[in-house]
Design a protein around this motif. Structure first.
Motif, PDB file in Angstrom:
ATOM      1  N   THR A  72      14.145  -1.891  -3.436  1.00 19.05           N
ATOM      2  CA  THR A  72      14.292  -1.567  -2.024  1.00 19.05           C
ATOM      3  C   THR A  72      13.089  -0.729  -1.534  1.00 19.05           C
ATOM      4  O   THR A  72      12.602   0.143  -2.248  1.00 19.05           O
ATOM      5  N   GLY A  73      12.594  -1.087  -0.374  1.00 23.73           N
ATOM      6  CA  GLY A  73      11.465  -0.359   0.212  1.00 23.73           C
ATOM      7  C   GLY A  73      10.090  -0.796  -0.274  1.00 23.73           C
ATOM      8  O   GLY A  73       9.100  -0.111  -0.038  1.00 23.73           O
ATOM      9  N   THR A  74      10.007  -1.973  -0.918  1.00 23.48           N
ATOM     10  CA  THR A  74       8.688  -2.392  -1.425  1.00 23.48           C
ATOM     11  C   THR A  74       7.998  -3.408  -0.515  1.00 23.48           C
ATOM     12  O   THR A  74       6.893  -3.846  -0.815  1.00 23.48           O
ATOM     13  N   GLY A  75       8.654  -3.771   0.573  1.00 23.47           N
ATOM     14  CA  GLY A  75       7.959  -4.620   1.544  1.00 23.47           C
ATOM     15  C   GLY A  75       8.442  -6.059   1.619  1.00 23.47           C
ATOM     16  O   GLY A  75       7.711  -6.915   2.098  1.00 23.47           O
ATOM     17  N   LYS A  76       9.660  -6.336   1.203  1.00 23.31           N
ATOM     18  CA  LYS A  76      10.176  -7.721   1.276  1.00 23.31           C
ATOM     19  C   LYS A  76      10.298  -8.161   2.731  1.00 23.31           C
ATOM     20  O   LYS A  76       9.832  -9.230   3.110  1.00 23.31           O
ATOM     21  N   THR A  77      10.948  -7.291   3.517  1.00 25.77           N
ATOM     22  CA  THR A  77      11.142  -7.662   4.924  1.00 25.77           C
ATOM     23  C   THR A  77       9.794  -7.731   5.631  1.00 25.77           C
ATOM     24  O   THR A  77       9.582  -8.572   6.493  1.00 25.77           O
ATOM     25  N   TYR A  78       8.883  -6.841   5.233  1.00 25.83           N
ATOM     26  CA  TYR A  78       7.545  -6.868   5.836  1.00 25.83           C
ATOM     27  C   TYR A  78       6.892  -8.218   5.562  1.00 25.83           C
ATOM     28  O   TYR A  78       6.309  -8.831   6.454  1.00 25.83           O
ATOM     29  N   ASN A 116      15.085   3.740   1.483  1.00 22.75           N
ATOM     30  CA  ASN A 116      14.598   3.086   2.700  1.00 22.75           C
ATOM     31  C   ASN A 116      15.589   3.361   3.830  1.00 22.75           C
ATOM     32  O   ASN A 116      16.785   3.120   3.682  1.00 22.75           O
ATOM     33  N   PRO A 171       0.842  -1.203   0.000  1.00 20.50           N
ATOM     34  CA  PRO A 171       0.000   0.000   0.000  1.00 20.50           C
ATOM     35  C   PRO A 171       0.877   1.253   0.000  1.00 20.50           C
ATOM     36  O   PRO A 171       2.079   1.171   0.241  1.00 20.50           O
ATOM     37  N   LEU A 208       2.604   4.338   1.507  1.00 22.73           N
ATOM     38  CA  LEU A 208       3.083   4.594   2.875  1.00 22.73           C
ATOM     39  C   LEU A 208       2.610   5.986   3.291  1.00 22.73           C
ATOM     40  O   LEU A 208       2.330   6.831   2.429  1.00 22.73           O
ATOM     41  N   SER A 245      17.353  -0.039   5.067  1.00 21.98           N
ATOM     42  CA  SER A 245      17.453  -0.931   3.918  1.00 21.98           C
ATOM     43  C   SER A 245      18.346  -2.129   4.225  1.00 21.98           C
ATOM     44  O   SER A 245      19.386  -1.991   4.866  1.00 21.98           O
ATOM     45  N   SER A 246      17.931  -3.307   3.767  1.00 27.59           N
ATOM     46  CA  SER A 246      18.759  -4.498   3.946  1.00 27.59           C
ATOM     47  C   SER A 246      19.839  -4.452   2.875  1.00 27.59           C
ATOM     48  O   SER A 246      19.519  -4.386   1.687  1.00 27.59           O
TER      49      SER A 246
HETATM   50  N1  LIG Z   1       1.938  -4.850   2.750  1.00 31.21           N
HETATM   51  C1  LIG Z   1       2.324  -3.858   3.551  1.00 31.21           C
HETATM   52  N2  LIG Z   1       1.475  -3.316   4.437  1.00 31.21           N
HETATM   53  C2  LIG Z   1       1.859  -2.321   5.256  1.00 31.21           C
HETATM   54  N3  LIG Z   1       3.098  -1.760   5.249  1.00 31.21           N
HETATM   55  C3  LIG Z   1       3.989  -2.256   4.406  1.00 31.21           C
HETATM   56  C4  LIG Z   1       3.662  -3.313   3.500  1.00 31.21           C
HETATM   57  N4  LIG Z   1       4.751  -3.585   2.777  1.00 31.21           N
HETATM   58  C5  LIG Z   1       5.708  -2.735   3.191  1.00 31.21           C
HETATM   59  N5  LIG Z   1       5.261  -1.953   4.160  1.00 31.21           N
HETATM   60  C6  LIG Z   1       6.027  -0.898   4.846  1.00 31.21           C
HETATM   61  O1  LIG Z   1       6.933  -0.355   3.886  1.00 31.21           O
HETATM   62  C7  LIG Z   1       8.176  -0.010   4.498  1.00 31.21           C
HETATM   63  C8  LIG Z   1       9.335  -0.656   3.734  1.00 31.21           C
HETATM   64  O2  LIG Z   1       9.181  -2.031   3.805  1.00 31.21           O
HETATM   65  P1  LIG Z   1      10.418  -3.023   3.982  1.00 31.21           P
HETATM   66  O3  LIG Z   1      11.449  -2.499   4.889  1.00 31.21           O
HETATM   67  O4  LIG Z   1       9.833  -4.356   4.274  1.00 31.21           O
HETATM   68  O5  LIG Z   1      11.008  -2.966   2.513  1.00 31.21           O
HETATM   69  P2  LIG Z   1      12.144  -3.867   1.884  1.00 31.21           P
HETATM   70  O6  LIG Z   1      11.695  -4.234   0.530  1.00 31.21           O
HETATM   71  O7  LIG Z   1      12.503  -4.969   2.786  1.00 31.21           O
HETATM   72  O8  LIG Z   1      13.346  -2.833   1.777  1.00 31.21           O
HETATM   73  P3  LIG Z   1      14.918  -3.162   1.656  1.00 31.21           P
HETATM   74  O9  LIG Z   1      15.148  -3.962   0.462  1.00 31.21           O
HETATM   75  O10 LIG Z   1      15.538  -1.817   1.527  1.00 31.21           O
HETATM   76  O11 LIG Z   1      15.277  -3.848   2.912  1.00 31.21           O
HETATM   77  C9  LIG Z   1       8.088  -0.487   5.928  1.00 31.21           C
HETATM   78  O12 LIG Z   1       7.780   0.615   6.722  1.00 31.21           O
HETATM   79  C10 LIG Z   1       6.921  -1.460   5.924  1.00 31.21           C
HETATM   80  O13 LIG Z   1       6.262  -1.477   7.166  1.00 31.21           O
END
Ligand SMILES: Nc1ncnc2c1ncn2[C@@H]1O[C@H](COP(=O)(O)OP(=O)(O)OP(=O)(O)O)[C@@H](O)[C@H]1O
Length: 785
Positions: free
Chosen positions: A195-201, A309, A122, A124, A312-313
């Motif tokens: 990066t920042g698209t929610g992988k870790t989430y 991010n 969604p 942010l 960021s990982s």
């Molecule tokens: N489906 C979701 N619902 C709610 N919030 C989300 C969702 N996906 C991602 N977010 C939020 O988006 C932000 C970035 O997500 P996240 O850190 O998981 O990205 P990432 O892809 O792991 O980044 P990186 O590759 O840099 O580590 C976080 O604040 C996370 O809470």
């Protein structure tokens, strides 16, 4: 048989009859009642005909015979009946499990062994300024990406998760794959995306919305409960950071002499399986243990702040669960692996404008992602050569990718128009990965419909088989209970009391085996009767042991509502280089502070203890306020930890750490850091105690298991000890760096004052010189100004 004993003629054989009978009784555990009775009758007859002075049956045998006739035999008979029934039920259960496994495998084959899902996060809160319109139109399995005002591009996936999809929705697609891991198939689950698209989430989630890793592991343990075979689970966690493999469970510990651990080596074992040399693998028995280890591993992960991010990982984080079950017919192989991989964020280096270390990290991530796409593409298109050797990531996963494994790729994209280029790149990757399925899209409608129908039928078949297995499982459990009950009376009377507790309490049975499970199984009539116990005095000893037994005291647990969360405090550029040279969770421009969070319920719970509540809350406030002020000002990294110990709370004020009157006071700083380290240790000790409250209950001895020779097996306590030392050493290094910074700050202050004096002095000299040559007062003032 007994008829052949001719009395009087062969005295010798008659004398050895008791031994012969004893051995017969001992060797045959399934003696029927009829057999026992007929033997007893024969013996009785013999007894009556025996000449005086030649007793056939000694006292011991007579007692045993009495016990047989008085009903012990009945127990044996029903026990043997139950055992027979159990073995046939187990065989049937095995058949059902094999059928279910095949059905699941067929189902996954039809769905595709390499599947690609798309998840759109969604908007942010920081992206929702003004009107934001998503760049997607979605349906169940298609994404229409608006690349221009009038132009859309269509991408097809196995499943699309829209921005409102929950973690449960995503997990429902992953669960069947987890089931097949229990069936002995290797599994790889990847989270890919910009990066920042929610992988870790998706992978990790948070405490309210746990991600695929916690859900998957929990589900694995739950499902293992319902299986007839025993499993050994081991947990490992590593990262691939700029082409180096780092063990996240052994980072910076004494094992590595507190140095940055060397990159692990990838080897191939004799069976062709991939082995990572010296990778720590910890046996885990439940989800809580995994959770604690996961938290430890996450601490050491390389993260940093990028333009996209803030946390960021900067590496690929790999979690490996190995499952071992010996002799389970329904499993594909005895030992298999589940990999859960949070891939580093793909990024367009031009856009991120990364330089230095960030650029290097970005390049390494992109290269290995490209190598992964090449490998999956080659596997999908069944190319003769699969380029596994092109990156460390694909080398590690070599034996877990392929036709006999299950692979899920969760592709993540942002709905933001600013990220359109990255989204197109991400979809390009996804389409490469699912090339075969992409072609299959062209299948005629009838074929597709037939396939859908087969999938539905298989699903139904699996459900049915699972239901039957469950019923059988319950029945088996019940019968096992009954069997134990039948034998349990004897075990509690004799065996368990002569075992280890007896050794400790009385010290007379040192030669006996330590645990009852190691006592060779004997028929009940081979064990001492109540009468012979009385004679040997064991019954009194048993009573003594029973009196000494204390009820188990439940261990104190740390409340689950307390958890640690990373908070990044951005600070100005920092030129002083750290001694520790660690990239673990530390970026040179950001400082990560682990802060313990107490949830609402926790506060309510703590209402009863006002002193403690006030103390902790005040402490938290002080920590947050101090961290942002002190550490922004002086660029310091501090691990904030709570003092979860009433002794450290000042009961009058409720303060835990005294607030300084002057923050720059060196003594205070030194004292505070010493205190922080002590508190940290105190916290870690409490924390670690709750990590593994009970000794790990090993079902098999890992050390003796040749299949697991290749892994470094550590017990959980070792890891925790090393972890504590690592924390201490990390804090020491931080303190050292900090003291250096404070000195630097003082030197700068002194230097500034000196410069000011020099300026005033020079102005005075210049002024008097000018006056002496007779220049007017106004000119002099203007010059000074
Ligand atoms: N489906 C979701 N619902 C709610 N919030 C989300 C969702 N996906 C991602 N977010 C939020 O988006 C932000 C970035 O997500 P996240 O850190 O998981 O990205 P990432 O892809 O792991 O980044 P990186 O590759 O840099 O580590 C976080 O604040 C996370 O809470």
């Amino acid at each position: 048989m007994a008829v052949n004993f001719e009395i009087g003629r062969r005295n010798k054989s008659i004398q050895s009859l008791p031994q012969a009978l004893l051995s017969l009784m001992g060797s045959n555990t399934k003696l029927t009642q009829g057999w026992i009775e007929s033997v007893s009758n024969i013996i009785n007859n013999l007894q009556s005909k025996q000449k005086v002075g030649y007793p056939i049956l000694n006292e011991e045998i007579q007692e045993k015979m009495e016990s047989i006739c008085s009903g012990d035999g009945e127990i044996e008979t029903s026990a043997s009946k139950i055992e027979e029934e159990l073995s046939s039920l187990n065989a049937h259960l095995n058949e059902l499990m094999v059928l279910r496994r095949d059905a699941l495998n067929e189902y996954l084959d039809l769905k595709g062994n390499i599947r690609v899902f798309c998840r759109i996060r969604p908007f942010l809160p920081q992206e929702t300024f003004g009107f934001q319109k998503s760049i997607f139109d979605l349906d169940f399995s298609n994404v229409l990406l608006r690349v221009a005002e009038t132009k859309c591009k269509k991408y097809n996936f196995d499943k699309v998760f829209h921005p409102n999809s929950t973690q449960e929705d995503v997990f429902s697609e992953i669960e069947p794959v987890i089931k097949s891991a229990l069936d002995g198939y290797n599994v790889c689950i990847f989270a890919y995306g910009q990066t920042g698209t929610g992988k870790t989430y998706t992978m990790e989630g948070n405490s309210y919305n746990p991600g695929m890793v916690p859900r998957g592991i929990k589900s694995m343990f739950d499902q293992a409960e319902g299986r007839s075979c025993e499993f050994i689970f081991t947990f490992s966690m590593l990262e691939i950071y700029i082409g180096n493999l780092r063990d996240l469970l052994a980072s910076g510990t004494k094992r590595s002499n507190f140095q940055k651990p060397p990159s692990l080596l990838i080897k191939t074992d004799s069976e062709g399986d991939i082995d990572i040399e010296n990778l720590v693998a910890i046996q885990v028995n439940n989800f809580d243990q995994v959770k604690k280890l996961y938290d430890i591993g996450t601490r050491f992960r390389s993260t940093g702040s990028t333009m996209a991010n803030s946390t960021s990982s900067r590496s690929h984080c790999l979690i490996r669960i190995t499952l071992t079950s010996i002799g389970a017919r329904e499993r594909r192989r005895e030992k298999n692996k589940v990999w859960m991989v949070d891939l580093g964020g793909s990024e367009r280096l031009l856009k991120t404008q990364a330089t230095g270390k960030r650029l290097e990290e970005g390049k390494a991530i992109n290269l290995s992602l490209s190598a992964l796409a090449d490998v999956i593409d080659a596997l999908q298109t069944r190319k003769a050569h699969v380029p596994f050797r092109n990156s460390k990531l694909t080398q590690v996963l070599r034996d877990s990718l392929g036709s006999d494994s299950k692979t899920l790729m969760l592709v993540h994209v942002s709905p933001n128009e600013d990220d359109l280029c990255e989204t197109i790149c991400t979809f390009g990757f996804a389409m490469r990965v699912r090339s075969i399925q992409f072609e299959k899209e062209e299948e005629p409608l009838e074929v597709r419909a037939k396939k859908e129908q087969s999938i539905a039928e298989l699903q139904q078949k699996m459900n049915q088989l699972e239901k039957e297995s469950q019923e059988l499982h319950v029945k088996i459990k019940m019968l096992n209970g009954k069997l134990l009950e039948l034998k349990g009376v004897e075990i509690s009377d004799v065996e368990s009391n002569i075992s280890s507790s007896c050794d400790e309490a009385i010290g007379i049975s040192q030669n006996l085996p330590k645990t009852s499970s190691r006592i060779p199984r004997q028929p009940s009539f081979m064990r001492p009767t109540v009468c012979s116990q009385r004679k040997t005095g064991i019954s009194q000893q048993i009573a003594l042991i029973n009196r000494r037994k204390k009820p188990p005291v439940p261990r104190k647990k740390r409340p689950a509502s307390v958890y640690a969360e990373s908070i990044i405090y951005p600070v100005k550029d920092f030129t002083c280089k750290s001694d520790c040279d660690s990239e673990c969770s530390i970026s040179t421009s950001d400082y990560e502070v682990k802060q313990v969070i107490f949830l609402e319920e926790e506060n309510t719970l703590r209402d009863s203890n006002i002193v403690e509540e006030k103390g902790i809350e005040r402490w938290l406030n002080v920590q947050v306020a101090e961290t942002s002020s002190i550490y922004n000002q002086w660029n310091k990294r501090v691990m904030s930890v709570p003092v979860w110990n009433n002794n450290d709370v000042n009961e009058n004020s409720g303060d835990i750490i005294e607030k300084p009157s002057e923050k720059k006071d060196m003594d205070f700083q030194e004292e505070k850091f010493k205190q922080t380290i002590n508190n940290k240790m105190c916290f870690e000790e409490n924390y670690m105690e709750t990590v593994f409250p009970q000794p790990i209950n090993t079902k098999y001895d890992l050390g003796e298991n040749s299949n697991l020779d290749s892994v470094t097996n550590m017990n959980a306590t070792d890891i925790c000890d090393e972890y504590q030392e690592a924390i201490l050493s990390e804090e020491r290094r931080d303190t050292k760096v900090e003291m250096k910074e404070i000195n630097l700050e003082n030197e700068i202050g002194k230097y500034k004052i000196l410069r000011l004096f020099q300026t005033i002095w020079a102005s005075a000299i210049l002024g008097s010189g000018i006056r002496s040559v007779g220049i007017e007062h106004d000119f002099y003032t203007a010059l000074i100004l």
